[in-house]
Write a protein that holds these residues in place. Structure first.
Motif, PDB file in Angstrom:
ATOM      1  N   GLN A   1     -27.249 -27.781 -10.022  1.00 37.37           N
ATOM      2  CA  GLN A   1     -27.529 -27.524  -8.601  1.00 37.37           C
ATOM      3  C   GLN A   1     -28.722 -28.366  -8.126  1.00 37.37           C
ATOM      4  OE1 GLN A   1     -25.976 -25.405  -6.465  1.00 37.37           O
ATOM      5  NE2 GLN A   1     -24.654 -24.268  -7.827  1.00 37.37           N
TER       6      GLN A   1
ATOM      7  N   SER B   1     -28.559 -35.637  -3.275  1.00 36.48           N
ATOM      8  CA  SER B   1     -28.253 -35.503  -1.846  1.00 36.48           C
ATOM      9  C   SER B   1     -29.442 -35.909  -0.995  1.00 36.48           C
ATOM     10  CB  SER B   1     -27.863 -34.059  -1.524  1.00 36.48           C
ATOM     11  OG  SER B   1     -26.714 -33.696  -2.225  1.00 36.48           O
TER      12      SER B   1
ATOM     13  N   PHE C   1     -22.779 -33.530   6.449  1.00 34.18           N
ATOM     14  CA  PHE C   1     -22.151 -33.037   5.222  1.00 34.18           C
ATOM     15  C   PHE C   1     -23.077 -33.148   4.010  1.00 34.18           C
ATOM     16  CE2 PHE C   1     -18.129 -33.567   7.602  1.00 34.18           C
ATOM     17  CZ  PHE C   1     -17.681 -32.267   7.470  1.00 34.18           C
TER      18      PHE C   1
ATOM     19  N   THR D   1     -25.747 -30.452   4.430  1.00 34.08           N
ATOM     20  CA  THR D   1     -25.191 -29.130   4.126  1.00 34.08           C
ATOM     21  C   THR D   1     -25.047 -28.947   2.626  1.00 34.08           C
ATOM     22  OG1 THR D   1     -24.005 -29.140   6.223  1.00 34.08           O
ATOM     23  CG2 THR D   1     -23.240 -27.586   4.557  1.00 34.08           C
ATOM     24  N   TYR D   2     -24.554 -29.968   1.935  1.00 33.10           N
ATOM     25  CA  TYR D   2     -24.413 -29.923   0.476  1.00 33.10           C
ATOM     26  C   TYR D   2     -25.780 -29.735  -0.182  1.00 33.10           C
ATOM     27  CZ  TYR D   2     -22.762 -31.318  -4.171  1.00 33.10           C
ATOM     28  OH  TYR D   2     -22.461 -31.344  -5.503  1.00 33.10           O
TER      29      TYR D   2
ATOM     30  N   SER E   1     -26.768 -26.448  -2.322  1.00 35.50           N
ATOM     31  CA  SER E   1     -27.201 -26.635  -3.706  1.00 35.50           C
ATOM     32  C   SER E   1     -28.540 -25.961  -3.967  1.00 35.50           C
ATOM     33  CB  SER E   1     -27.301 -28.122  -4.038  1.00 35.50           C
ATOM     34  OG  SER E   1     -26.047 -28.741  -3.957  1.00 35.50           O
TER      35      SER E   1
ATOM     36  N   TYR F   1     -19.351 -22.213  -3.752  1.00 39.26           N
ATOM     37  CA  TYR F   1     -19.083 -23.163  -2.664  1.00 39.26           C
ATOM     38  C   TYR F   1     -19.470 -24.580  -3.088  1.00 39.26           C
ATOM     39  CZ  TYR F   1     -18.778 -18.997   0.285  1.00 39.26           C
ATOM     40  OH  TYR F   1     -18.448 -17.781   0.822  1.00 39.26           O
ATOM     41  N   GLN F   2     -20.629 -24.696  -3.727  1.00 40.36           N
ATOM     42  CA  GLN F   2     -21.106 -25.999  -4.160  1.00 40.36           C
ATOM     43  C   GLN F   2     -20.195 -26.576  -5.240  1.00 40.36           C
ATOM     44  OE1 GLN F   2     -22.699 -27.119  -7.150  1.00 40.36           O
ATOM     45  NE2 GLN F   2     -23.856 -28.869  -6.441  1.00 40.36           N
TER      46      GLN F   2
ATOM     47  N   ALA G   1     -17.114 -27.980  -3.590  1.00 35.21           N
ATOM     48  CA  ALA G   1     -17.394 -29.263  -2.940  1.00 35.21           C
ATOM     49  C   ALA G   1     -17.638 -30.363  -3.972  1.00 35.21           C
ATOM     50  CB  ALA G   1     -18.608 -29.135  -2.022  1.00 35.21           C
ATOM     51  N   SER G   2     -18.174 -30.009  -5.125  1.00 32.61           N
ATOM     52  CA  SER G   2     -18.454 -30.993  -6.173  1.00 32.61           C
ATOM     53  C   SER G   2     -17.186 -31.576  -6.776  1.00 32.61           C
ATOM     54  CB  SER G   2     -19.287 -30.350  -7.294  1.00 32.61           C
ATOM     55  OG  SER G   2     -20.560 -30.014  -6.828  1.00 32.61           O
TER      56      SER G   2
END
Length: 122
Positions: free
Chosen positions: A16, A23, A59, A62-63, A67, A87-88, A91-92
């Motif tokens: 994370q 990011s 995006f 948000t990621y 995280s 959720y992370q 998306a990963s």
């Protein structure tokens, strides 16, 4: 009742925070190099680049937040940390190959019965 933290949680927390740092690097790269370069574009190209970079920044930002919140929540043993991490992890899956592997591991591990019980007890 106290339950020992499952070992895989620490691996997920590291992922994370690693994803959050990457990011943040992406946001800084776009902000420092790509946004100023838009000044050289004309009319529709500038408008299109502004929209595209804005959506990309949204995006990635948000990621980044998901995280960070997920990692902190996992460290504290909170249910919201498990949910944000799910959720992370989802998306990963799009970030081939390392993110895909971490996403699959996260989705499987966070949905295991013993892991879910750990977050319910605390």
């Amino acid at each position: 009742m106290y339950m020992k933290r499952p070992d895989g949680i620490l691996i997920l927390v590291i992922w994370q925070f690693f994803a959050a740092v990457l990011s943040l690097a992406g946001v800084l790269l776009i902000s420092l190099f790509f946004l100023p370069a838009m000044a050289w574009l004309y009319d529709y190209a500038r408008t299109g680049a502004a929209w595209g970079l804005s959506i990309l920044l949204f995006f990635i930002g948000t990621y980044l937040l998901v995280s960070l919140i997920g990692g902190i929540g996992l460290l504290k043993g909170r249910e919201y940390g498990r949910l944000f991490s799910l959720y992370q992890a989802g998306a990963s899956l799009l970030l081939f190959p390392l993110g895909t592997a971490a996403g699959i591991f996260g989705l499987i591990y966070l949905n295991r019965q013993d892991t879910r019980m750990y977050f319910k007890i605390l």
